[in-house]
Write an enzyme that holds these catalytic residues in place. Structure first.
Site, short mmCIF file in Angstrom:
data_model
loop_
_atom_site.label_atom_id
_atom_site.label_comp_id
_atom_site.label_asym_id
_atom_site.label_seq_id
_atom_site.Cartn_x
_atom_site.Cartn_y
_atom_site.Cartn_z
N ARG A 31 -95.20 -7.82 -17.89
CA ARG A 31 -95.98 -8.16 -16.69
C ARG A 31 -97.47 -7.85 -16.90
O ARG A 31 -98.28 -8.74 -17.09
CB ARG A 31 -95.41 -7.41 -15.48
CG ARG A 31 -95.92 -7.90 -14.13
CD ARG A 31 -97.33 -7.49 -13.78
NE ARG A 31 -97.54 -6.05 -13.74
CZ ARG A 31 -98.74 -5.48 -13.60
NH1 ARG A 31 -99.83 -6.22 -13.49
NH2 ARG A 31 -98.87 -4.15 -13.61
N ASP A 32 -97.81 -6.57 -16.95
CA ASP A 32 -99.23 -6.22 -17.06
C ASP A 32 -99.81 -6.77 -18.36
O ASP A 32 -100.95 -7.24 -18.40
CB ASP A 32 -99.39 -4.69 -17.01
CG ASP A 32 -100.77 -4.26 -16.55
OD1 ASP A 32 -101.68 -5.09 -16.57
OD2 ASP A 32 -100.93 -3.09 -16.17
N HIS B 116 -100.54 5.53 -15.24
CA HIS B 116 -100.65 4.14 -15.73
C HIS B 116 -102.06 4.02 -16.33
O HIS B 116 -103.04 3.83 -15.60
CB HIS B 116 -100.45 3.20 -14.54
CG HIS B 116 -100.60 1.73 -14.83
ND1 HIS B 116 -99.54 0.84 -14.83
CD2 HIS B 116 -101.69 0.98 -15.12
CE1 HIS B 116 -99.97 -0.38 -15.08
NE2 HIS B 116 -101.28 -0.33 -15.26
N HIS C 244 -104.81 2.34 -18.82
CA HIS C 244 -105.33 1.30 -19.73
C HIS C 244 -106.19 2.01 -20.76
O HIS C 244 -106.70 3.10 -20.52
CB HIS C 244 -106.11 0.24 -18.93
CG HIS C 244 -105.19 -0.67 -18.17
ND1 HIS C 244 -104.83 -1.92 -18.63
CD2 HIS C 244 -104.51 -0.50 -17.01
CE1 HIS C 244 -104.00 -2.48 -17.77
NE2 HIS C 244 -103.79 -1.64 -16.77
N CYS D 113 -106.44 -6.62 -16.96
CA CYS D 113 -106.27 -7.05 -15.58
C CYS D 113 -107.21 -8.21 -15.34
O CYS D 113 -108.41 -8.11 -15.61
CB CYS D 113 -106.56 -5.92 -14.60
SG CYS D 113 -106.46 -6.45 -12.89
P1 HMG Z 1 -104.63 -15.02 -0.33
O1 HMG Z 1 -105.28 -16.26 -0.86
O2 HMG Z 1 -105.46 -14.09 0.52
O3 HMG Z 1 -103.22 -15.30 0.38
O4 HMG Z 1 -104.11 -14.18 -1.57
P2 HMG Z 1 -102.74 -16.30 1.46
O5 HMG Z 1 -101.61 -15.60 2.16
O6 HMG Z 1 -103.90 -16.82 2.26
O7 HMG Z 1 -102.10 -17.50 0.60
C1 HMG Z 1 -102.89 -18.40 -0.14
C2 HMG Z 1 -102.00 -19.25 -1.02
O8 HMG Z 1 -101.29 -18.42 -1.95
C3 HMG Z 1 -100.92 -20.03 -0.26
O9 HMG Z 1 -100.67 -21.22 -1.01
C4 HMG Z 1 -99.71 -19.16 -0.39
O10 HMG Z 1 -98.51 -19.88 -0.29
C5 HMG Z 1 -99.87 -18.61 -1.79
P3 HMG Z 1 -101.35 -22.63 -0.57
O11 HMG Z 1 -100.92 -22.82 0.86
O12 HMG Z 1 -102.82 -22.43 -0.72
O13 HMG Z 1 -100.75 -23.58 -1.56
N1 HMG Z 1 -99.21 -17.31 -1.94
C6 HMG Z 1 -98.24 -17.03 -2.81
N2 HMG Z 1 -97.62 -17.78 -3.75
C7 HMG Z 1 -96.64 -17.19 -4.47
N3 HMG Z 1 -96.27 -15.89 -4.32
C8 HMG Z 1 -96.89 -15.10 -3.41
C9 HMG Z 1 -97.92 -15.69 -2.62
N4 HMG Z 1 -98.69 -15.19 -1.64
C10 HMG Z 1 -99.49 -16.20 -1.22
N5 HMG Z 1 -96.53 -13.83 -3.27
C11 HMG Z 1 -102.61 -12.64 -2.61
C12 HMG Z 1 -103.49 -12.93 -1.41
C13 HMG Z 1 -102.24 -11.18 -2.56
C14 HMG Z 1 -101.37 -13.49 -2.57
C15 HMG Z 1 -103.42 -12.97 -3.87
O14 HMG Z 1 -104.64 -12.28 -3.80
C16 HMG Z 1 -102.70 -12.60 -5.13
O15 HMG Z 1 -101.71 -13.20 -5.51
N6 HMG Z 1 -103.22 -11.57 -5.85
C17 HMG Z 1 -102.57 -11.11 -7.03
C18 HMG Z 1 -103.53 -10.46 -7.92
C19 HMG Z 1 -102.79 -9.93 -9.12
O16 HMG Z 1 -101.66 -10.31 -9.40
N7 HMG Z 1 -103.46 -9.02 -9.86
C20 HMG Z 1 -102.90 -8.46 -11.01
C21 HMG Z 1 -101.77 -7.52 -10.72
S1 HMG Z 1 -102.32 -5.93 -10.16
C22 HMG Z 1 -102.66 -5.07 -11.60
O17 HMG Z 1 -102.61 -5.61 -12.67
C23 HMG Z 1 -102.97 -3.62 -11.48
C24 HMG Z 1 -101.82 -2.71 -11.94
O18 HMG Z 1 -101.44 -3.00 -13.28
C25 HMG Z 1 -102.29 -1.26 -11.85
C26 HMG Z 1 -103.65 -1.06 -12.54
O19 HMG Z 1 -103.73 -1.18 -13.78
O20 HMG Z 1 -104.61 -0.84 -11.80
C27 HMG Z 1 -100.59 -2.86 -11.04
MG MG Z 2 -102.45 -2.24 -15.04
#
Ligand code: HMG
Ligand code: MG
Length: 303
Positions: free
Chosen positions: A16-17, A208, A210, A241
């Protein structure tokens, strides 16, 4: 000298990450083989999927296919990220064992990563957490930028503690203290961990890290000294990320396992099989793996 934990849990987050940051699309079949190899190495917890918007992170769009294709082993927890109810619904359909709500200790990063404030994210997680629990899933909370933020710089200890408390109150079984951009150093790591320990059980807090500034192993050692016994790592040091520019991968699993072996700390994981998995994915990605221990072991084998 503080005594170190006798055993630790290593959560493998490479599928995933690690892969979420790869630009070129990695076919589901390759992801499935990677997860299966990691399962056979003995991990008890593998972060295999992320049910986020495919517009935000296209690489994770095959998560349902991956979860359907992996050969699950009894007792292994396969985790998936779920930022909202849409994600949770998908994770339930995919039979994830654990879901991860991910927030941030930094307001600026929260906006960039999940498009809402910290308070809004916690409010959004309430229903996700409750539904996860009602369905018998494990719940994990991940707190990005606990040691520094690419947008706002310093992150106060109290801001981390506040989000730890909120994740605890949401019912999290485990909480990850994440160094998203790899800026922590050992004394800072201990200060943050010690503050987090005041809010949540030490045996359910995870580090966690990096490895952007090459400090991750030192930070893990520093965390061991204050009693942290869960660590996240990524096979072959994959990752980064997408919303933290310049951040490199997680600490490499092979390096963490080599460290634990040297310290006599049990992990239950077969380092040789992890090295093979690292070679497999590095070969697919067409570059040398980022694990120092993995590369050293592979070079020794070739002699
Ligand atoms: P948004 O645009 O504010 O959400 O995004 P929305 O509710 O307005 O939806 C917009 C569109 O996204 C819609 O589609 C939804 O259906 C779709 P449209 O009508 O435009 O076609 N949508 C989704 N589709 C599939 N699955 C879903 C989903 N939710 C909405 N769950 C949202 C808000 C949170 C969804 C967006 O900002 C997002 O997906 N962010 C993810 C960011 C991400 O994945 N970052 C990396 C992971 S975190 C990380 O790596 C850190 C970690 O490792 C720890 C560290 O190292 O710090 C964990
Ligand atoms: Mg991470």
């Amino acid at each position: 000298m503080n005594s170190l934990p006798r055993q630790v849990k290593i959560v493998e987050v490479g599928p995933r990450d690690g892969l979420q940051n790869e630009k070129a699309s990695v076919p589901a079949a390759v992801k499935i083989e990677l997860v299966d190899r990691l399962t056979s190495a003995g991990f008890r917890n593998i972060e295999a999927a992320s049910f986020v918007s495919p517009k935000w992170v296209p690489q994770m769009a095959t998560s349902a296919e991956v979860m359907a294709g992996i050969a699950r082993k009894n007792g292994v927890i396969y985790s998936a990220l779920t930022p909202n109810m849409q994600g949770l619904t998908a994770a339930l359909a995919a039979r994830a064992d654990e879901v991860v709500i991910f927030g941030s200790a930094s307001e600026a990063f929260s906006q960039k990563n999940i498009n809402c404030s910290i308070a809004e994210s916690i409010a959004r997680f309430e229903e996700v957490a409750k539904t996860a629990k009602d369905n018998g899933l494990r719940l994990r909370g991940s707190i990005s930028c606990s040691f520094g933020c690419p947008y706002q710089g310093d992150v106060p200890l109290d801001a981390v503690a506040d989000v730890v408390g909120r994740m605890r109150d949401l019912g999290c079984d485990e909480i990850d203290i994440a160094d998203t951009i790899g800026v922590a150093t050992p004394r800072k790591t201990q200060a943050v961990m010690e503050r987090a320990i005041r809010e949540f059980r030490v045996d359910a807090l995870a580090g966690h890290f990096h490895d952007t500034y090459g400090q991750a192993l030192a930070n893990i050692y520093a965390s061991l000294e204050v009693g942290i016994s869960i660590y996240h790592s990524s096979v072959s040091g994959l990752g980064g990320c997408p919303y933290a520019k310049g951040a490199t991968g997680n600490v490499a699993t092979e390096d963490v396992l080599y460290l634990m072996q040297g310290l006599g700390i049990e992990t239950g994981i077969d380092l040789d099989i992890v090295v093979d998995a690292g070679q497999f994915i590095s070969h697919f990605l067409g570059r040398k793996g980022a694990s120092r221990a993995g590369n050293a072991i592979a070079a020794k084998r070739a002699n």
